[in-house]
Scaffold this active site. Structure first.
Site, PDB file in Angstrom:
ATOM      1  N   GLY A 126     -41.940 -37.729 -20.972  1.00 26.71           N
ATOM      2  CA  GLY A 126     -41.348 -37.610 -19.633  1.00 26.71           C
ATOM      3  C   GLY A 126     -40.965 -36.190 -19.258  1.00 26.71           C
ATOM      4  O   GLY A 126     -40.410 -35.964 -18.187  1.00 26.71           O
ATOM      5  N   SER A 127     -41.305 -35.205 -20.096  1.00 25.53           N
ATOM      6  CA  SER A 127     -40.854 -33.836 -19.805  1.00 25.53           C
ATOM      7  C   SER A 127     -41.704 -33.144 -18.741  1.00 25.53           C
ATOM      8  O   SER A 127     -42.904 -33.381 -18.619  1.00 25.53           O
ATOM      9  CB  SER A 127     -40.875 -33.003 -21.103  1.00 25.53           C
ATOM     10  N   ASP A 128     -41.045 -32.289 -17.974  1.00 24.81           N
ATOM     11  CA  ASP A 128     -41.753 -31.497 -16.966  1.00 24.81           C
ATOM     12  C   ASP A 128     -41.098 -30.131 -16.878  1.00 24.81           C
ATOM     13  O   ASP A 128     -40.142 -29.835 -17.622  1.00 24.81           O
ATOM     14  CB  ASP A 128     -41.772 -32.227 -15.611  1.00 24.81           C
ATOM     15  N   LYS A 320     -52.631 -37.383 -14.103  1.00 27.97           N
ATOM     16  CA  LYS A 320     -51.725 -36.346 -13.572  1.00 27.97           C
ATOM     17  C   LYS A 320     -51.167 -35.516 -14.725  1.00 27.97           C
ATOM     18  O   LYS A 320     -50.811 -36.057 -15.774  1.00 27.97           O
ATOM     19  CB  LYS A 320     -50.579 -36.994 -12.804  1.00 27.97           C
ATOM     20  N   LYS A 322     -48.571 -32.148 -15.803  1.00 29.08           N
ATOM     21  CA  LYS A 322     -47.431 -31.309 -15.395  1.00 29.08           C
ATOM     22  C   LYS A 322     -47.818 -29.827 -15.473  1.00 29.08           C
ATOM     23  O   LYS A 322     -48.509 -29.415 -16.411  1.00 29.08           O
ATOM     24  CB  LYS A 322     -46.248 -31.567 -16.320  1.00 29.08           C
ATOM     25  N   ASP A 350     -48.445 -31.537 -11.026  1.00 25.88           N
ATOM     26  CA  ASP A 350     -47.069 -31.800 -10.588  1.00 25.88           C
ATOM     27  C   ASP A 350     -46.148 -30.692 -11.116  1.00 25.88           C
ATOM     28  O   ASP A 350     -46.068 -30.475 -12.324  1.00 25.88           O
ATOM     29  CB  ASP A 350     -46.658 -33.163 -11.169  1.00 25.88           C
ATOM     30  N   ASN A 352     -42.790 -30.385 -10.208  1.00 31.53           N
ATOM     31  CA  ASN A 352     -41.375 -30.804 -10.227  1.00 31.53           C
ATOM     32  C   ASN A 352     -40.403 -29.775  -9.651  1.00 31.53           C
ATOM     33  O   ASN A 352     -39.365 -29.484 -10.235  1.00 31.53           O
ATOM     34  CB  ASN A 352     -40.956 -31.244 -11.625  1.00 31.53           C
ATOM     35  N   GLU A 376     -47.984 -31.784  -6.569  1.00 32.90           N
ATOM     36  CA  GLU A 376     -46.812 -32.630  -6.306  1.00 32.90           C
ATOM     37  C   GLU A 376     -45.533 -31.826  -6.454  1.00 32.90           C
ATOM     38  O   GLU A 376     -45.429 -30.981  -7.347  1.00 32.90           O
ATOM     39  CB  GLU A 376     -46.858 -33.776  -7.322  1.00 32.90           C
ATOM     40  N   GLU A 405     -40.451 -38.388  -4.699  1.00 30.66           N
ATOM     41  CA  GLU A 405     -39.636 -39.039  -5.727  1.00 30.66           C
ATOM     42  C   GLU A 405     -38.178 -38.600  -5.658  1.00 30.66           C
ATOM     43  O   GLU A 405     -37.297 -39.297  -6.134  1.00 30.66           O
ATOM     44  CB  GLU A 405     -40.219 -38.794  -7.120  1.00 30.66           C
ATOM     45  N   ASP A 428     -40.166 -43.979  -4.086  1.00 30.61           N
ATOM     46  CA  ASP A 428     -39.665 -44.277  -5.423  1.00 30.61           C
ATOM     47  C   ASP A 428     -38.749 -45.490  -5.269  1.00 30.61           C
ATOM     48  O   ASP A 428     -37.886 -45.502  -4.396  1.00 30.61           O
ATOM     49  CB  ASP A 428     -38.888 -43.052  -5.928  1.00 30.61           C
ATOM     50  N   HIS A 455     -44.274 -43.176  -6.748  1.00 31.15           N
ATOM     51  CA  HIS A 455     -43.851 -42.536  -7.991  1.00 31.15           C
ATOM     52  C   HIS A 455     -43.359 -43.619  -8.947  1.00 31.15           C
ATOM     53  O   HIS A 455     -42.715 -44.569  -8.517  1.00 31.15           O
ATOM     54  CB  HIS A 455     -42.700 -41.572  -7.669  1.00 31.15           C
ATOM     55  N   GLY A 457     -42.654 -42.577 -12.638  1.00 30.73           N
ATOM     56  CA  GLY A 457     -42.336 -41.964 -13.936  1.00 30.73           C
ATOM     57  C   GLY A 457     -40.867 -42.105 -14.271  1.00 30.73           C
ATOM     58  O   GLY A 457     -40.075 -41.212 -13.996  1.00 30.73           O
TER      59      GLY A 457
HETATM   60  C1  LIG Z   1     -38.383 -36.519 -15.614  1.00 31.77           C
HETATM   61  C2  LIG Z   1     -39.485 -37.440 -15.201  1.00 31.77           C
HETATM   62  O1  LIG Z   1     -40.236 -37.843 -16.285  1.00 31.77           O
HETATM   63  C3  LIG Z   1     -40.407 -36.804 -14.170  1.00 31.77           C
HETATM   64  O2  LIG Z   1     -41.121 -35.796 -14.793  1.00 31.77           O
HETATM   65  C4  LIG Z   1     -41.354 -37.853 -13.618  1.00 31.77           C
HETATM   66  O3  LIG Z   1     -40.640 -38.772 -12.870  1.00 31.77           O
HETATM   67  C5  LIG Z   1     -42.452 -37.203 -12.814  1.00 31.77           C
HETATM   68  O4  LIG Z   1     -41.985 -36.385 -11.812  1.00 31.77           O
HETATM   69  C6  LIG Z   1     -43.513 -38.137 -12.311  1.00 31.77           C
HETATM   70  O5  LIG Z   1     -44.104 -37.824 -11.301  1.00 31.77           O
HETATM   71  O6  LIG Z   1     -43.725 -39.145 -12.960  1.00 31.77           O
END
Ligand SMILES: C[C@H](O)[C@@H](O)[C@@H](O)[C@H](O)C(=O)O
Length: 551
Positions: A126-128, A320, A322, A350, A352, A376, A405, A428, A455, A457
């Site tokens: 889940g990291s971005d 997708k 990051k 993406d 973020n 994104e 999101e 979302d 969205h 995630g």
């Molecule tokens: C912290 C989260 O995993 C986000 O990175 C996640 O929601 C992301 O923006 C996405 O598009 O899924």
């Protein structure tokens, strides 16, 4: 405009067309007959019908209904309501509703909220570029009726701060407990406004941030409950609604310069054309999804490559990734992933929210050769004009802009859509105030011709949002062409009814409700900080125990 006074009945003359055959009948004046009607209604002893109070025809045996006049359906003189006192025939068929329901047991008797966290930061899942170490978490709400039936709802968080949402839900409890759910559903938009516009609480929003997240968790639980009461998954509950009823769930305040109730009604009526065929197709094939699971920023290139292959083998055609921390690394990562997926598959990127507007344009010019479909969240989620500028600059390169999101409410969505600042609208399910506020975003996107690509995630987001997109497909936009729902493969095992993916499609949920119920073991293990799993992780030194660090 009457609605039926039977508490478990949702008949309301605004929702039913004449052709539905449902008619509304005022209380008789004759004291004896009136008494018999009142006994059937079974409200509290001081309740008195007004001159407009009515009972709908669903509660009368056919022999009491006089249909001989061409223009008016009358009740015969001896008509007494006897049917479906605790059940609405159009909607309620589940075992819960066939139990003897009274006003008392349709009341909300409790609202519980839990802080539930999963240690996803350990693997960088889940990291971005902005959220470098998220622990996928949620504020998890349980709403209970007098019958014992429970509805579950949640809002997604990244770990720290979940306790703040929990506190906000606690502050809103008194607005919910004691309400009769069927009354809420009769005018859901009005109830929604009572939560979001409470005269003192609204100051700390309004309609954004912590209070909006708390609202979403509560509202989502109410939709889960509604689905269970009528024995339908939420997508079907929405798809089966008469347009008028769906409209009554929406607060149109601040939207009328882009969409009016009347226009929304027209869109929904039009959306019904071809509905049966689409419903069958959906049940057979499901709804397409893309995956972000191969693209988290904290993953090594080898891991990205291996996961991309895994999802290719599972039939995925859209991925997708990051970006946004380091340009050289991004180029490297996109090269890796294109090598696996080839050039015929769809790639999205993406950031973020990490960039300034010009920086986003410059960065994306470098990534353009990898042919991303969209960038994104290139910049601040509040910067409508910034997104518009980026979209304009990237248009000649064939790159679109996606966002939503972290869009705080329907009003900001309105501006993004109005100004062509986004070409992909990413609602979302737990960010703005729940289903009721997301519906008008879909309606505005439909009117303005912008694709909705939800969205998902986060914890439980896939479980919930699939319902909304399926409703859109069946009853509003009528197409899934060039659209997907995001899919991340995390934490599904903790849900009683997890999402089902087949051949890169979400299969239409069949269980009643919103797929939001978490397993008992998940709650025992991951309630923060007292859950068993957390106690064990604190003991191993994997995380510091907040109860100790407070001392
Ligand atoms: C912290 C989260 O995993 C986000 O990175 C996640 O929601 C992301 O923006 C996405 O598009 O899924």
């Amino acid at each position: 405009m009457p609605c039926c006074v039977i508490r478990s009945c949702s008949s309301d003359s605004r929702w039913f067309k004449k052709s539905s055959g449902i008619t509304f009948h005022r209380f008789p004046k004759n004291p004896e007959k009136r008494k018999a009607w009142l006994e059937f209604v079974n409200r509290h002893k001081n309740w008195k019908p007004s001159q407009f109070s009515s009972i709908c025809s669903k509660h009368f045996l056919e022999k009491y209904i006089d249909r001989t006049s061409l223009c008016l359906v009358r009740l015969r003189d001896n008509a007494i309501p006897t049917l479906h006192r605790f059940q609405s025939t159009t909607e309620c068929s589940c075992s819960e509703m066939s139990k003897t329901l009274t006003v008392e047991n349709l009341k909300i008797v409790s609202l519980d909220v839990k802080d539930v966290r999963f240690p996803t930061s350990l693997q960088a899942d889940g990291s971005d570029a902005m959220h470098t170490d998220p622990d996928y978490s949620c504020a998890y709400v349980t709403i209970k009726l007098g019958t014992g039936l429970e509805g579950y709802g949640l809002t997604f968080t990244c770990g720290r701060g979940t306790e703040v949402i929990v506190a906000a839900v606690e502050s809103m409890k008194n607005l919910v407990i004691g309400q009769v759910v069927t009354d809420i559903y009769k005018e859901f938009g009005v109830f929604w406004r009572s939560l979001t516009s409470e005269s003192q609480l609204r100051w700390i929003g309004p309609e954004k941030g912590v209070t909006a997240l708390a609202t979403a968790a509560i509202i989502n639980a109410l939709w889960d409950l509604w689905g269970k009461l009528v024995n339908k998954p939420v997508w079907q509950l929405l798809a089966d609604m008469e347009p008028e009823q769906l409209i009554s769930c929406i607060d149109f305040r601040y939207l009328s310069n882009v969409i009016t109730k009347e226009e929304a009604l027209e869109l929904l009526k039009k959306g019904k054309e071809g509905r049966e065929e689409r419903m069958n197709k959906l049940l057979e094939k499901g709804y397409p999804c893309y995956t972000t699971q191969a693209g988290w920023l904290g993953y090594s290139n080898e891991k990205i490559q291996q996961l991309a292959q895994k999802y290719m083998d599972a039939g995925f055609t859209a991925f997708k990734v990051k970006v946004g921390k380091n340009l050289k690394d991004d180029v490297n990562r996109l090269e890796y992933i294109r090598n696996v997926i080839g050039w015929d598959k769809t790639l999205m990127v993406d950031a973020n929210q990490v960039w300034e507007v010009q920086e986003a344009i410059d960065w994306m010019k470098v990534l353009a050769p990898f042919k991303p479909l969209w960038i994104e969240e290139p910049t601040s989620p509040d910067d409508v004009l910034g997104h518009a500028e980026i979209a304009k600059a990237l248009k000649p390169l064939g790159i679109k802009v996606a966002s939503g999101e972290m869009c705080c409410n329907r009003v900001l969505f309105k501006q993004f859509l109005q100004t062509d600042a986004i070409q992909y609208c990413q609602i979302d399910s737990a960010r703005i105030g729940g289903v009721n506020e997301i519906l008008p975003v879909y309606l505005m996107a439909q009117k303005l011709g912008v694709k909705v690509v939800p969205h998902a995630g986060g914890v439980g987001l896939c479980e919930m949002v699939q319902h909304l997109q399926m409703w859109d497909y069946v009853s509003l936009s009528g197409t899934s062409e060039g659209k997907w729902v995001e899919y991340v493969d995390q934490q599904h095992e903790h849900f009683v009814h997890p999402t089902v993916i087949e051949n890169a499609h979400y299969m239409a949920p069949r269980a009643p409700g919103y797929n939001t119920e978490m397993k008992k073991e998940a709650l025992e293990g991951y309630v923060y900080p007292n859950g068993k799993e957390w106690e064990s992780m604190f003991a191993k030194g994997l995380f510091s125990d907040p109860r100790k660090s407070k001392k």
